[in-house]
Design a protein around this motif. Structure first.
Motif, PDB file in Angstrom:
ATOM      1  N   ASP A 301      27.035  40.723  32.132  1.00 11.27           N
ATOM      2  CA  ASP A 301      28.438  40.337  32.194  1.00 11.27           C
ATOM      3  C   ASP A 301      29.354  41.531  31.910  1.00 11.27           C
ATOM      4  N   GLU A 302      28.952  42.377  30.967  1.00  9.18           N
ATOM      5  CA  GLU A 302      29.742  43.569  30.658  1.00  9.18           C
ATOM      6  C   GLU A 302      29.800  44.496  31.871  1.00  9.18           C
ATOM      7  N   ALA A 303      28.671  44.657  32.556  1.00  5.49           N
ATOM      8  CA  ALA A 303      28.635  45.490  33.754  1.00  5.49           C
ATOM      9  C   ALA A 303      29.488  44.886  34.864  1.00  5.49           C
ATOM     10  N   PHE A 304      29.435  43.559  34.982  1.00  4.59           N
ATOM     11  CA  PHE A 304      30.242  42.870  35.989  1.00  4.59           C
ATOM     12  C   PHE A 304      31.723  43.054  35.700  1.00  4.59           C
ATOM     13  N   GLU A 305      32.110  42.918  34.440  1.00  3.87           N
ATOM     14  CA  GLU A 305      33.521  43.044  34.062  1.00  3.87           C
ATOM     15  C   GLU A 305      34.026  44.458  34.348  1.00  3.87           C
ATOM     16  N   GLU A 306      33.178  45.450  34.101  1.00  3.42           N
ATOM     17  CA  GLU A 306      33.565  46.835  34.399  1.00  3.42           C
ATOM     18  C   GLU A 306      33.789  47.003  35.896  1.00  3.42           C
ATOM     19  N   ARG A 307      32.929  46.408  36.701  1.00  2.00           N
ATOM     20  CA  ARG A 307      33.067  46.462  38.159  1.00  2.00           C
ATOM     21  C   ARG A 307      34.353  45.787  38.614  1.00  2.00           C
ATOM     22  N   TYR A 308      34.644  44.653  37.989  1.00  2.00           N
ATOM     23  CA  TYR A 308      35.854  43.898  38.344  1.00  2.00           C
ATOM     24  C   TYR A 308      37.107  44.692  37.995  1.00  2.00           C
ATOM     25  N   GLN A 309      37.127  45.312  36.808  1.00  2.00           N
ATOM     26  CA  GLN A 309      38.304  46.066  36.371  1.00  2.00           C
ATOM     27  C   GLN A 309      38.534  47.300  37.251  1.00  2.00           C
ATOM     28  N   LYS A 310      37.463  47.917  37.713  1.00  2.00           N
ATOM     29  CA  LYS A 310      37.609  49.056  38.624  1.00  2.00           C
ATOM     30  C   LYS A 310      38.266  48.615  39.924  1.00  2.00           C
ATOM     31  N   MET A 311      37.856  47.450  40.419  1.00  2.00           N
ATOM     32  CA  MET A 311      38.449  46.944  41.649  1.00  2.00           C
ATOM     33  C   MET A 311      39.923  46.627  41.441  1.00  2.00           C
ATOM     34  N   VAL A 312      40.237  45.992  40.315  1.00  2.00           N
ATOM     35  CA  VAL A 312      41.632  45.667  40.006  1.00  2.00           C
ATOM     36  C   VAL A 312      42.469  46.941  39.946  1.00  2.00           C
ATOM     37  N   GLY A 313      41.925  48.008  39.341  1.00  2.00           N
ATOM     38  CA  GLY A 313      42.632  49.270  39.253  1.00  2.00           C
ATOM     39  C   GLY A 313      42.912  49.889  40.608  1.00  2.00           C
ATOM     40  N   ARG A 314      42.000  49.722  41.543  1.00  2.00           N
ATOM     41  CA  ARG A 314      42.196  50.286  42.885  1.00  2.00           C
ATOM     42  C   ARG A 314      43.356  49.628  43.614  1.00  2.00           C
ATOM     43  N   PHE A 315      43.645  48.383  43.274  1.00  2.00           N
ATOM     44  CA  PHE A 315      44.695  47.648  43.974  1.00  2.00           C
ATOM     45  C   PHE A 315      45.964  47.492  43.122  1.00  2.00           C
ATOM     46  N   GLY A 316      46.193  48.455  42.249  1.00  5.31           N
ATOM     47  CA  GLY A 316      47.432  48.448  41.480  1.00  5.31           C
ATOM     48  C   GLY A 316      47.462  47.416  40.374  1.00  5.31           C
ATOM     49  N   PHE A 317      46.280  47.062  39.862  1.00  4.46           N
ATOM     50  CA  PHE A 317      46.134  46.155  38.727  1.00  4.46           C
ATOM     51  C   PHE A 317      46.618  44.729  39.009  1.00  4.46           C
ATOM     52  N   GLN A 318      46.686  44.374  40.273  1.00  3.15           N
ATOM     53  CA  GLN A 318      47.017  42.996  40.614  1.00  3.15           C
ATOM     54  C   GLN A 318      46.387  42.655  41.961  1.00  3.15           C
ATOM     55  N   LEU A 319      45.466  41.695  41.940  1.00  2.00           N
ATOM     56  CA  LEU A 319      44.785  41.295  43.166  1.00  2.00           C
ATOM     57  C   LEU A 319      45.520  40.148  43.835  1.00  2.00           C
ATOM     58  N   THR A 320      45.504  40.164  45.161  1.00  2.00           N
ATOM     59  CA  THR A 320      45.994  38.997  45.889  1.00  2.00           C
ATOM     60  C   THR A 320      44.923  37.909  45.824  1.00  2.00           C
ATOM     61  N   LYS A 321      45.298  36.679  46.154  1.00  2.00           N
ATOM     62  CA  LYS A 321      44.319  35.597  46.155  1.00  2.00           C
ATOM     63  C   LYS A 321      43.182  35.879  47.127  1.00  2.00           C
ATOM     64  N   ALA A 322      43.517  36.484  48.258  1.00  2.00           N
ATOM     65  CA  ALA A 322      42.497  36.797  49.255  1.00  2.00           C
ATOM     66  C   ALA A 322      41.530  37.860  48.743  1.00  2.00           C
ATOM     67  N   GLN A 323      42.050  38.886  48.052  1.00  2.00           N
ATOM     68  CA  GLN A 323      41.192  39.939  47.501  1.00  2.00           C
ATOM     69  C   GLN A 323      40.269  39.391  46.414  1.00  2.00           C
ATOM     70  N   GLU A 324      40.813  38.528  45.571  1.00  2.00           N
ATOM     71  CA  GLU A 324      39.989  37.946  44.513  1.00  2.00           C
ATOM     72  C   GLU A 324      38.918  37.033  45.097  1.00  2.00           C
ATOM     73  N   ALA A 325      39.297  36.232  46.087  1.00  2.00           N
ATOM     74  CA  ALA A 325      38.330  35.348  46.742  1.00  2.00           C
ATOM     75  C   ALA A 325      37.210  36.156  47.383  1.00  2.00           C
ATOM     76  N   GLN A 326      37.556  37.285  48.016  1.00  2.00           N
ATOM     77  CA  GLN A 326      36.551  38.141  48.649  1.00  2.00           C
ATOM     78  C   GLN A 326      35.608  38.725  47.611  1.00  2.00           C
ATOM     79  N   PHE A 327      36.171  39.162  46.472  1.00  2.00           N
ATOM     80  CA  PHE A 327      35.347  39.748  45.415  1.00  2.00           C
ATOM     81  C   PHE A 327      34.304  38.753  44.924  1.00  2.00           C
ATOM     82  N   TYR A 328      34.740  37.527  44.644  1.00  2.00           N
ATOM     83  CA  TYR A 328      33.811  36.528  44.114  1.00  2.00           C
ATOM     84  C   TYR A 328      32.846  36.010  45.176  1.00  2.00           C
TER      85      TYR A 328
END
Length: 358
Positions: A301-328
């Motif tokens: 879970d810690e590794a997953f959270e790090e991966r998620y935060q990196k993705m959020v950082g790439r998109f200006g710290f705010q994901l669209t609903k479509a980006q979040e849906a794609q990630f999950y």
């Protein structure tokens, strides 16, 4: 010739202005609390999840039915119907639904219990435009318990309650609403004791930013929605349930419900008079959302959270609903199962308390 205002008239005008300002201030408070409630307690249907879904483990049969509550209905889910050790009724947390607690259900199934999950008002398949507020969880549990006590399929089974956070409050406060002698033991994990204090304490609400400025409107709004139920606390429920044992667990690093803030755990000195039927323990090294996962699942879970935060950082710290849906959607079945593996030691501890009160 114009007449000047007398001292009495000036006092009346000042008084009227102050009353008007106070009324305007109160209306502003009501508006802000209303916005807070809508943000916190909006309807929860499907949330993107990194955890295992019912469909990921078809070998665990899940049977759904609906419990009528006036003109509305609550969805309940039967798991492990072949098990006979007892029935665990599981109450989920705020902004979630029954399926989000499939991991905890699996933990109890592994210990030999039958499990009953349910979607609270405004969650999952249950009726309701919103989850309404903090006292609602105990109201819903009262309906579920009263229904379960009448069902022939549960005859001969002892009842046990388990709840987390919002549900941790419910499994204690429900005893303010009536007696439930079939409930032998309760486990509350990271639950809060007083709904009003919890809302005031919470760092995710507007109340924390405006302090006591919001508190009168908060009390008014909750009173209008829930009436006397706003005074039902976990501490009161524990005191009333004289024939029931309580295990109060709290995650050591919990920031959502602070250990020594509004939590049930913080009431341990006040509940000392209840003796050995109420036990308090800290879940070492865990936070609000991982206390029940295995050590391996926590590492993943810690590794997953790090991966998620990196993705959020790439998109200006705010994901669209479509980006979040794609990630999950990129999370596969095996990864979801691995990320939600229950901790045998955690559920073994609860089982020991349920059976023997130790």
């Amino acid at each position: 010739k114009e007449e000047s205002m007398s001292d009495g008239e000036i006092v009346l005008w000042v008084f009227a202005a102050l009353v008007g300002a106070a009324a305007l201030l109160f209306l502003l408070q009501i508006l802000m609390v209303g916005i807070t409630f809508s943000l916190l307690y909006g309807r929860v249907e499907h949330t993107h999840s990194r955890r295992a879904l019912f469909s990921d483990l078809p070998a665990i049969g899940v049977r759904r039915e609906f419990v009528p509550v006036g003109r509305k209905k609550l969805a309940v889910y039967h798991l492990g119907e072949e098990n006979g050790k007892g029935l665990v009724i599981l109450s989920h947390g705020i902004r979630d639904r029954a399926e989000g607690y499939f991991s905890e259900a699996r933990g109890f199934l592994n210990e030999g219990y039958r499990v009953l999950l349910y979607d609270a008002t405004g969650s999952g398949a249950s009726s309701g435009r919103s989850q309404r507020g903090l006292p609602q969880s105990a109201i819903d549990l009262q309906h579920i318990l009263s229904w379960a006590e009448r069902q022939p399929c549960f005859e001969g089974l002892d009842f046990y309650l388990y709840g987390h956070s919002w549900g941790g409050y419910a499994v204690c406060a429900v005893f303010c609403k009536g007696e439930h002698p079939r409930v032998k033991a309760v486990c509350s994990l990271s639950g809060f004791s007083d709904p009003s204090k919890m809302l005031f304490e919470s760092g995710s609400t507007l109340t924390v930013h405006f302090g006591r400025f919001m508190y009168p409107a908060l009390l008014f709004m909750q009173g209008m929605r829930f009436g006397r139920a706003v005074h039902d606390t976990a501490e009161k429920g524990i005191r009333k349930a004289k024939g029931t044992r309580f295990l109060i667990l709290h995650a050591e690093h919990d920031r959502a419900v602070r250990l020594n803030g509004a939590s049930v755990y913080a009431r341990r000195a006040e509940l000392e008079s209840e003796g050995s039927r109420v036990k308090f323990e800290i879940v070492k090294g865990r936070h609000h959302l991982n206390a029940w996962f295995s050590p391996a699942a926590c590492e993943r879970d810690e590794a997953f959270e790090e991966r998620y935060q990196k993705m959020v950082g790439r998109f200006g710290f705010q994901l669209t609903k479509a980006q979040e849906a794609q990630f999950y959607s990129d999370i596969g079945r095996e990864e979801r199962i691995a990320l939600s593996e229950p901790d045998p030691a955690f559920f073994g501890r609860i089982d020991l308390f349920f059976r023997e009160g130790i």
